[in-house]
Design an enzyme around this catalytic site. Structure first.
Site, mmCIF file in Angstrom:
data_model
loop_
_atom_site.group_PDB
_atom_site.id
_atom_site.type_symbol
_atom_site.label_atom_id
_atom_site.label_comp_id
_atom_site.label_asym_id
_atom_site.label_seq_id
_atom_site.Cartn_x
_atom_site.Cartn_y
_atom_site.Cartn_z
ATOM 1 N N ASN A 19 0.197 8.387 -7.751
ATOM 2 C CA ASN A 19 1.664 8.454 -7.671
ATOM 3 C C ASN A 19 2.229 7.640 -8.837
ATOM 4 O OD1 ASN A 19 4.361 8.260 -7.019
ATOM 5 N ND2 ASN A 19 4.056 7.023 -5.167
ATOM 6 N N TRP A 20 2.726 8.350 -9.831
ATOM 7 C CA TRP A 20 3.204 7.661 -11.037
ATOM 8 C C TRP A 20 4.597 7.056 -10.858
ATOM 9 C CZ3 TRP A 20 1.535 11.750 -15.319
ATOM 10 C CH2 TRP A 20 0.131 11.815 -15.327
ATOM 11 N N LYS A 21 5.221 7.344 -9.726
ATOM 12 C CA LYS A 21 6.572 6.822 -9.430
ATOM 13 C C LYS A 21 7.517 7.119 -10.609
ATOM 14 C CE LYS A 21 4.494 3.605 -6.266
ATOM 15 N NZ LYS A 21 4.614 2.425 -5.440
ATOM 16 N N HIS B 169 7.396 8.839 1.560
ATOM 17 C CA HIS B 169 6.873 7.607 0.952
ATOM 18 C C HIS B 169 7.797 6.453 1.367
ATOM 19 C CE1 HIS B 169 5.910 4.563 -2.011
ATOM 20 N NE2 HIS B 169 4.757 5.169 -2.168
ATOM 21 N N GLU C 225 9.036 4.051 -0.158
ATOM 22 C CA GLU C 225 10.165 3.761 -1.052
ATOM 23 C C GLU C 225 11.316 4.737 -0.787
ATOM 24 O OE1 GLU C 225 7.902 3.724 -4.715
ATOM 25 O OE2 GLU C 225 6.908 1.897 -3.994
ATOM 26 N N GLU D 219 -0.127 3.984 4.403
ATOM 27 C CA GLU D 219 0.274 3.036 3.367
ATOM 28 C C GLU D 219 1.043 1.869 3.989
ATOM 29 O OE1 GLU D 219 0.314 4.851 -0.798
ATOM 30 O OE2 GLU D 219 2.284 5.104 0.046
ATOM 31 N N GLY E 57 2.151 -2.275 -4.033
ATOM 32 C CA GLY E 57 2.627 -2.970 -5.225
ATOM 33 C C GLY E 57 2.527 -4.482 -5.137
ATOM 34 N N SER F 214 -2.052 -1.007 -3.146
ATOM 35 C CA SER F 214 -2.830 -1.887 -4.036
ATOM 36 C C SER F 214 -4.286 -1.452 -4.204
ATOM 37 C CB SER F 214 -2.745 -3.342 -3.566
ATOM 38 O OG SER F 214 -1.415 -3.809 -3.683
ATOM 39 N N GLY G 11 -0.836 3.882 -6.648
ATOM 40 C CA GLY G 11 0.401 3.743 -7.413
ATOM 41 C C GLY G 11 0.115 3.137 -8.773
ATOM 42 N N GLY G 12 0.364 1.834 -8.888
ATOM 43 C CA GLY G 12 0.251 1.136 -10.174
ATOM 44 C C GLY G 12 -1.016 1.446 -10.961
HETATM 45 P P1 PGA Z 1 0.388 0.709 -5.314
HETATM 46 O O1 PGA Z 1 1.344 1.885 -4.725
HETATM 47 O O2 PGA Z 1 -0.993 1.326 -5.496
HETATM 48 O O3 PGA Z 1 1.021 0.326 -6.582
HETATM 49 O O4 PGA Z 1 0.347 -0.366 -4.297
HETATM 50 C C1 PGA Z 1 0.868 2.798 -3.772
HETATM 51 C C2 PGA Z 1 1.949 3.783 -3.440
HETATM 52 O O5 PGA Z 1 3.136 3.425 -3.459
HETATM 53 O O6 PGA Z 1 1.658 4.954 -3.134
#
Ligand code: PGA
Length: 262
Positions: free
Chosen positions: A12-14, A99, A101, A171, A177, A224, A245-246
């Site tokens: 997930n590149w956000k 998600h 967010e 998640e 994050g 993470s 994510g990151g």
């Molecule tokens: P993260 O994000 O790997 O940066 O913790 C995961 C996600 O939001 O899907």
């Protein structure tokens, strides 16, 4: 008949990258997958921002492409929104739904998530439904009831036959994050709970004694995930992949994570 559970590594590149940078990242991953000859396992899904979907989808022979969100209507006066029909038009087959967010920053509710899921299934897409608890909920021992409630609400009135396209991602919000990965045994316990919740919900719906669509739903862990913890997550018996994510923005590290799930 035992159907093997598909393993999925999704990035997930956000809201990161420009088309130029993202094509470089996707190109690196594509080459890695081709060199390693990873034809089937794990399924690699790249989830860039909307503006990069078309370009990233064009280069995809070894990976699949997903969107980070969609609207539940096919079209209409919904300024700024993108529909499932529009995603399919770009050959985008996966879509993140709910998600944290989106839930926390953009007011998505269990009800809107349910509508999006229905629309994704209508378009024969593969939604990755995200669920997870906050730190407060975990510390108050509410993890199980929160994730169960999210699953039950998201799947309200969803037909059994659609579940062959469903992917779930557990998640925990406190792990996203933050660098605080959920301990693999605990993540494994929650993924098992999610599967048993779905089995309970659909216990009267199985097609035949040999049908095991529910056992085959991939349930991923996210929060993470890094190159250094992917192998221990991959060893957990009930974790069928990861949503990253990151670390998915770092080509080499993402490939390391893919490698852990081969
Ligand atoms: P993260 O994000 O790997 O940066 O913790 C995961 C996600 O939001 O899907």
């Amino acid at each position: 008949m035992n159907k093997r559970i598909e393993r999925i590594v999704a990035g997930n590149w956000k809201m990161h990258g420009t088309t130029h940078k993202s094509l470089e990242l996707a190109g690196f991953i594509e080459k890695y997958l081709q060199d390693k000859n990873y034809k089937t396992e794990p399924t690699v899904v790249l989830i860039p921002p909307f503006t990069q979907l078309s370009s990233i989808a064009k280069g995809s022979t070894s990976y699949r492409v997903g969107a980070q969100n969609m609207h539940h209507e096919d079209q209409g006066a919904f300024t700024g929104e993108i529909s499932g029909a529009m995603l399919l038009d770009l050959f985008v087959t996966y879509v993140l739904i709910g998600h944290s967010e989106r839930r926390q920053l953009f007011g998505e509710t269990n009800q809107s998530i349910n509508l999006k899921l229905k629309s994704a299934f209508k378009h024969n897409m593969k939604p990755i439904l995200c669920v997870g608890e906050t730190l407060d909920e975990r510390e108050s021992n509410l993890t199980d009831s929160v994730v169960k409630r999210q699953i039950v609400a998201a799947l309200l009135d969803i037909e059994y036959l659609n579940l062959t396209n469903l992917v779930i991602a557990y998640e925990p919000i406190w792990a996203i994050g933050t660098g605080l990965v959920c301990e693999p045994n605990e993540a494994n316990r929650v993924t098992k709970l999610l599967r048993s919740t779905i089995m309970e919900l659909y216990k009267n719906h199985t097609n035949s004694p040999n049908d095991n669509s529910l056992e085959a739903i991939p349930i991923l862990y996210g929060g993470s995930v890094k190159g250094q913890n992917a192998a221990s997550l991959a060893k957990a018996s009930d974790i069928n992949g990861v949503l990253v994510g990151g670390a998915s923005l770092n080509a080499q590290e993402f490939c390391e994570i893919i490698n852990a799930f081969v």
